[in-house]
Design a protein around this motif. Structure first.
Motif, mmCIF file in Angstrom:
data_model
loop_
_atom_site.group_PDB
_atom_site.id
_atom_site.type_symbol
_atom_site.label_atom_id
_atom_site.label_comp_id
_atom_site.label_asym_id
_atom_site.label_seq_id
_atom_site.Cartn_x
_atom_site.Cartn_y
_atom_site.Cartn_z
ATOM 1 N N LYS A 79 0.869 -1.217 -0.051
ATOM 2 C CA LYS A 79 0.049 0.045 -0.018
ATOM 3 C C LYS A 79 1.019 1.133 0.115
ATOM 4 O O LYS A 79 0.401 2.222 -0.560
ATOM 5 C CB LYS A 79 -0.956 -0.081 1.469
ATOM 6 N N LEU A 80 1.914 1.309 0.677
ATOM 7 C CA LEU A 80 2.976 2.196 0.843
ATOM 8 C C LEU A 80 3.413 2.777 -0.879
ATOM 9 O O LEU A 80 3.495 3.808 -0.981
ATOM 10 C CB LEU A 80 3.994 2.027 1.979
ATOM 11 N N GLN A 81 3.788 1.592 -1.333
ATOM 12 C CA GLN A 81 4.110 1.758 -2.498
ATOM 13 C C GLN A 81 3.524 2.440 -3.551
ATOM 14 O O GLN A 81 3.708 3.322 -4.282
ATOM 15 C CB GLN A 81 4.967 0.336 -3.306
ATOM 16 N N GLU A 82 2.161 1.979 -3.425
ATOM 17 C CA GLU A 82 1.105 2.462 -4.271
ATOM 18 C C GLU A 82 0.735 3.804 -3.907
ATOM 19 O O GLU A 82 0.367 4.644 -4.696
ATOM 20 C CB GLU A 82 -0.135 1.689 -3.969
ATOM 21 N N GLU A 83 1.039 4.293 -2.789
ATOM 22 C CA GLU A 83 0.728 5.674 -2.421
ATOM 23 C C GLU A 83 2.105 6.517 -2.400
ATOM 24 O O GLU A 83 1.895 7.751 -1.970
ATOM 25 C CB GLU A 83 0.032 5.559 -0.872
ATOM 26 N N ASN A 84 3.123 6.041 -2.650
ATOM 27 C CA ASN A 84 4.434 6.855 -2.838
ATOM 28 C C ASN A 84 4.796 7.379 -1.548
ATOM 29 O O ASN A 84 5.493 8.228 -1.396
ATOM 30 C CB ASN A 84 4.171 8.063 -3.886
ATOM 31 N N LEU A 85 4.671 6.371 -0.612
ATOM 32 C CA LEU A 85 5.039 6.733 0.895
ATOM 33 C C LEU A 85 6.049 5.762 1.227
ATOM 34 O O LEU A 85 6.603 5.989 2.487
ATOM 35 C CB LEU A 85 3.801 6.606 1.642
ATOM 36 N N LEU A 86 6.686 4.981 0.442
ATOM 37 C CA LEU A 86 7.424 3.772 0.863
ATOM 38 C C LEU A 86 8.669 4.482 1.265
ATOM 39 O O LEU A 86 9.310 4.064 2.165
ATOM 40 C CB LEU A 86 7.642 2.959 -0.386
ATOM 41 N N SER A 87 9.149 5.696 0.747
ATOM 42 C CA SER A 87 10.486 6.091 0.957
ATOM 43 C C SER A 87 10.418 6.720 2.457
ATOM 44 O O SER A 87 11.550 6.798 3.205
ATOM 45 C CB SER A 87 10.809 7.279 -0.150
ATOM 46 N N VAL A 88 9.205 7.075 2.981
ATOM 47 C CA VAL A 88 9.038 7.701 4.167
ATOM 48 C C VAL A 88 9.252 6.615 5.194
ATOM 49 O O VAL A 88 9.739 6.710 6.187
ATOM 50 C CB VAL A 88 7.678 8.469 4.584
ATOM 51 N N TRP A 89 8.775 5.473 4.829
ATOM 52 C CA TRP A 89 9.055 4.556 6.002
ATOM 53 C C TRP A 89 10.328 3.944 5.687
ATOM 54 O O TRP A 89 10.977 3.604 6.783
ATOM 55 C CB TRP A 89 8.083 3.302 5.403
ATOM 56 N N ARG A 90 10.775 3.584 4.628
ATOM 57 C CA ARG A 90 12.109 2.994 4.557
ATOM 58 C C ARG A 90 13.378 3.897 4.730
ATOM 59 O O ARG A 90 14.342 3.357 5.143
ATOM 60 C CB ARG A 90 12.338 2.566 3.020
ATOM 61 N N ASP A 91 13.127 5.131 4.578
ATOM 62 C CA ASP A 91 14.175 6.154 4.743
ATOM 63 C C ASP A 91 14.179 6.767 6.145
ATOM 64 O O ASP A 91 15.158 7.466 6.487
ATOM 65 C CB ASP A 91 14.373 7.120 3.539
ATOM 66 N N ILE A 92 13.080 6.676 6.528
ATOM 67 C CA ILE A 92 13.053 7.738 7.937
ATOM 68 C C ILE A 92 12.605 6.749 8.948
ATOM 69 O O ILE A 92 13.551 6.410 9.945
ATOM 70 C CB ILE A 92 12.149 8.957 7.751
ATOM 71 N N GLU A 93 11.663 6.201 9.178
ATOM 72 C CA GLU A 93 10.523 5.676 10.189
ATOM 73 C C GLU A 93 11.237 4.162 10.585
ATOM 74 O O GLU A 93 11.588 3.739 11.634
ATOM 75 C CB GLU A 93 9.293 5.198 9.760
ATOM 76 N N GLN A 94 11.583 3.432 9.442
ATOM 77 C CA GLN A 94 12.167 2.238 9.686
ATOM 78 C C GLN A 94 13.458 2.290 10.326
ATOM 79 O O GLN A 94 13.848 1.423 11.306
ATOM 80 C CB GLN A 94 11.964 1.124 8.447
ATOM 81 N N PRO A 95 14.523 2.944 9.585
ATOM 82 C CA PRO A 95 15.737 2.924 10.114
ATOM 83 C C PRO A 95 15.982 3.577 11.539
ATOM 84 O O PRO A 95 16.939 3.324 12.266
ATOM 85 C CB PRO A 95 16.761 3.613 9.346
ATOM 86 N N LEU A 96 14.969 4.340 11.865
ATOM 87 C CA LEU A 96 14.567 5.220 13.182
ATOM 88 C C LEU A 96 14.547 4.224 14.453
ATOM 89 O O LEU A 96 14.728 4.357 15.605
ATOM 90 C CB LEU A 96 13.912 6.335 13.232
ATOM 91 N N LEU A 97 13.730 3.134 14.091
ATOM 92 C CA LEU A 97 13.387 2.161 15.356
ATOM 93 C C LEU A 97 14.466 1.538 16.041
ATOM 94 O O LEU A 97 14.188 1.667 17.283
ATOM 95 C CB LEU A 97 12.620 1.038 14.481
ATOM 96 N N PRO A 98 15.431 1.158 15.647
ATOM 97 C CA PRO A 98 16.642 0.649 16.558
ATOM 98 C C PRO A 98 17.212 1.916 17.287
ATOM 99 O O PRO A 98 17.734 1.645 18.425
ATOM 100 C CB PRO A 98 17.617 -0.005 15.746
ATOM 101 N N VAL A 99 17.275 3.007 16.699
ATOM 102 C CA VAL A 99 17.858 4.222 17.319
ATOM 103 C C VAL A 99 16.971 4.605 18.559
ATOM 104 O O VAL A 99 17.350 4.660 19.658
ATOM 105 C CB VAL A 99 17.832 5.228 16.541
ATOM 106 N N ILE A 100 15.786 4.689 18.416
ATOM 107 C CA ILE A 100 14.846 4.729 19.436
ATOM 108 C C ILE A 100 14.801 3.511 20.676
ATOM 109 O O ILE A 100 14.766 3.945 21.802
ATOM 110 C CB ILE A 100 13.468 4.745 19.195
ATOM 111 N N GLU A 101 14.827 2.279 20.211
ATOM 112 C CA GLU A 101 14.719 1.187 21.203
ATOM 113 C C GLU A 101 16.302 1.481 22.231
ATOM 114 O O GLU A 101 16.070 1.316 23.121
ATOM 115 C CB GLU A 101 14.973 0.009 20.508
#
Length: 779
Positions: free
Chosen positions: A360-382
């Motif tokens: 769905k993210l790819q279809e809505e052109n939002l995959l980069s927000v997830w892959r480049d910002i939010e996903q790599p931030l997860l281990p930093v926050i933990e």
């Protein structure tokens, strides 16, 4: 059948109906008992498929932002009530109830939106409340209101016909009635002087508010037997009537997702062991058998029969990741649970859910927000949560003693001025002292829901020169809040390692900014002697320093970069005092002769313009006339035309698409932009501009966190530099002194290079503070 609960309305009713009930540990529980008792009874009677509890939030709603007088008479909840409101969420979740709340909207609007949607899907809907406003929703087929008339047991089920019998006019005319008669509990004026009797007569004669004013314009009101006085009141109160009707109208188009669509039924959501433990914790032993009955457990078993159908809990890190991905896809789905995710995707596992969402993210052109910002931030926050921040418990105890002495001294002074002892924290008792005993008169005739005069802060601030007791009361509240909310509460969160490990919620807001809980460290006071004193309790570990690095005036700089306003860019390029420079351009004077008043005006507009501040808000902020505020805004617009063109373009975009996008591609839908009500659309436009700038700033700080973490690892500094907290535009670190100078320089370089691209006339700037505690950091 779907059961909706108007939670705060029932809690407040129970708070006053069930007095003096406390648990063994001293926790006040009367409101919780009343809510639980009623809820269990209603569930047993109606056997709902789903139960949804809607909450009001403490933030201003769109109604309050456009009409300052709306609910201006409401008291600040007493501390015992606040405690029970917070506990009620935990309690309801254990009972399997979905929790729904949304900043900027009232529970009524959430109830209306979700209930009407269910009814349109063919579901039977029952709303539990003691608020008569919700009776207007019975005009929708399938929606009924289980109305609590008095106490905590006198419930009556109303449909549209029963509402008309009760009120004497149709449910569809409730908002028209309030347009005429007003509503003192919500501080809705109506037409002053019309009242209940004339309002009902007018509606009986002319059907609705529009009919009344059509008849008035045609001269028919007096012809039908109404007096000249009524005609005059209607004529003078025309604007108030239609505004009052707008304020009383429940919105059914809030951009919110139904939490129960696709979710398992209510009984399968109940965490029996937790629910039973909560009842035992609060000494609600009389309700244990009723819990067993509604859940279907026989004979008060220990929960094993129910536990068999509870699946093993999913990995919390995995849940967080998928919930964040879902939030990127739909910004309104903040802090989604495992059940929320599976309900949305229709999948049974997190892995399948993530695959579904990423498609769905790819279809809505939002995959980069997830892959480049939010996903790599997860281990930093933990990692930040695991590290935590050191807290000075001994210092907190000393500060608590200091604040307690201050409160005791203020209490004695207040009692002396009042001529008697009373509970200063009780709005009712304080109101009696101020208005009955001392004869003070508020500037505005605001009243509480029970008819007393309000003692809310905004009202008292207008009375500070009326009597010496008023500033003392405000000072008392200030220190009592600091003591109870921060100084005495924060030590309870200190773990065995001497550190506070807050939970950082990267998907906690619709704008993209962080929130935090257990405890909330995003709202620690800043500035002033007391703000500094509380921040001084956050300390560096032995052998370490604290370093705070924050973006300087990031939102103003982003406004200049995004709008490409040449004049504003030039102000930042020169590196001068931005507020002084803006004042110079606004008022066409040299910078060195800008007066403090002119600088203050420029500062107020600099920040206000980004959030859609109009003339009225500016006049209140600067305490100037509306004409002067208009002139200030006109001068500002003349000085920075491209900035206003950019903000206008955002408004146009959201009107056409229904959403806005940050500079990094994050999308947020904006509710209310298509509303037929002008003030709702105006609020949506302000939200849109705020989201683009604030959301872009949020993306930047998140990218900075990712890149700083990567840099520290690359440079071999990860054991000598710890990222501790993120607070809006600031990052807090713990750094070993031996590497501090090098590490700080490298962190600043990373943060300043995140945005914009090379070649821009200005860049973001990061400022540094260093010291042994958070309150005394120096550059």
């Amino acid at each position: 059948m779907i059961l909706y609960v108007d939670t705060l309305a029932l809690l407040y009713r129970a708070y006053y109906a069930v007095q003096g009930l406390v648990a063994k540990d001293g926790t006040p529980t009367g409101a919780l008992f009343g809510l639980t008792n009623s809820l269990f009874r209603i569930i047993a009677e109606m056997e709902p498929e789903h139960v949804i509890a809607c909450f009001d939030r403490p933030e201003e709603t769109f109604r309050q932002q456009s009409h300052q007088e709306y609910k201006a008479n409401r008291e600040i909840p007493e501390e015992d009530m606040i405690t029970q409101i917070e506990l009620s969420r935990e309690l309801l979740q254990a009972y399997g109830v979905h929790i729904v709340e949304e900043p900027g909207y009232e529970a009524d609007d959430l109830l209306g939106t979700l209930a009407v949607s269910d009814a349109q899907d063919g579901k039977e809907v029952v709303i539990v409340s003691c608020d008569g406003d919700l009776l207007q929703l019975t005009v929708h087929a399938g929606v009924r209101v289980y109305f609590l008339r008095k106490g905590m047991a006198d419930f009556v089920l109303y449909d549209e016909k029963e509402v008309e019998k009760k009120n004497g006019y149709p449910a569809a005319r409730i908002v028209d009635y309030k347009g005429l008669a007003g509503d003192s509990s919500d501080n809705i004026a109506g037409v002053p002087g019309i009242g209940d009797v004339y309002a009902k007569r007018l509606l009986a004669m002319f059907a609705d508010l529009d009919g009344v004013y059509t008849a008035l314009d045609a001269g028919e009101v007096q012809e039908k037997g109404f007096t000249k006085r009524v005609v005059t009141l209607l004529t003078e109160g025309r604007e108030s009537a239609f505004v009052s009707r707008e304020l009383a109208t429940i919105h059914t188009d809030v951009p919110i997702t139904a939490p129960h669509k696709g979710a398992v039924v209510w009984r399968e959501r109940v965490v029996y062991a937790d629910a039973r433990a909560m009842l035992e914790r609060f000494d609600f032993s009389s309700l244990l058998s009723r819990l067993d009955t509604i859940v279907g457990v026989q004979g008060g078993v220990d929960g094993s029969a129910v536990e068999e159908k509870v699946l093993p809990p999913p990995d919390l890190s995995a849940v967080r990741a998928v919930a964040v991905a879902l939030w990127v896809l739909d910004a309104t789905r903040t802090n989604a649970s495992f059940e929320d995710v599976c309900a949305y995707t229709g999948k049974q596992s997190l892995e399948e859910s993530l695959m579904f969402i990423e498609k769905k993210l790819q279809e809505e052109n939002l995959l980069s927000v997830w892959r480049d910002i939010e996903q790599p931030l997860l281990p930093v926050i933990e990692n930040m949560e695991q590290v935590g921040v050191c807290f000075d418990v001994a210092g907190a105890k000393k500060l608590s003693v200091r604040y307690t002495k201050k409160v005791v001294t203020l209490t004695k002074k207040i009692h002396a001025l009042a001529g008697k002892e009373f509970n200063i924290s009780s709005p009712k008792q304080l109101g009696e002292v101020l208005y009955s005993d001392l004869g003070l008169k508020p500037k505005r005739a605001s009243k509480t829901a029970t008819g007393g005069k309000t003692t809310k802060e905004a009202v008292l601030l207008q009375m500070v020169t009326d009597h010496p007791i008023v500033p003392l009361v405000l000072e008392y509240r200030h220190y009592e809040k600091l003591r109870s909310t921060y100084v005495d509460a924060l030590p309870d969160f200190v773990a065995a390692d001497g550190r506070i490990h807050t939970t950082l919620q990267q998907n906690g807001t619709v704008t993209g900014r962080f929130s935090s809980r257990d405890p909330n460290l995003q709202n620690i006071p800043i500035g002033g002697e007391d703000g500094t004193a509380i921040r001084e309790l956050f300390i560096a570990a032995d052998g370490w320093d604290l370093v705070a690095i924050d973006y300087s005036q990031v939102e103003l700089r982003l406004a200049a970069l995004l709008s490409q306003d040449k004049a504003l860019l030039e102000v930042f390029r020169q590196g001068v005092d931005v507020h002084q420079a803006v004042a110079s351009r606004m008022f066409s004077v040299a910078r060195d002769v800008v007066t403090p008043e002119q600088r203050n005006s420029a500062k107020a507009i600099n920040f206000g313009v980004l959030y859609g501040m109009g003339s009225q808000s500016l006049s209140r902020s600067l305490k100037v006339s509306l004409t002067e505020a208009d002139a200030f805004l006109a001068d500002y617009k003349k000085a920075f035309p491209a900035l206003f063109d950019y903000l206008a373009a955002i408004k146009k975009e959201v009107a056409e698409t229904g959403f806005v996008t940050t500079a990094f591609g994050r999308v947020r839908p904006i509710g209310g932009i298509s509303s037929p009500l002008a003030y709702v659309r105006a609020q949506a436009e302000r939200t849109a501009a705020n989201t683009v700038i604030q959301g872009t700033a949020a993306d930047i700080i998140k990218l900075a966190m990712i890149r700083v973490a990567a840099m520290l690892q690359k440079e071999g500094l990860e054991n000598d530099v710890r990222m501790l907290l993120q607070i809006h535009d600031e990052l807090l670190f713990e750094v070993r002194p031996k590497v501090a100078d090098v590490a700080i320089q490298k962190i600043v370089e990373v943060m300043e290079s995140v945005y914009p691209e090379d070649g821009e006339p200005i860049r973001l700037l990061a400022s540094v503070g260093r010291g042994k505690n958070w309150g005394s950091l120096k550059g």
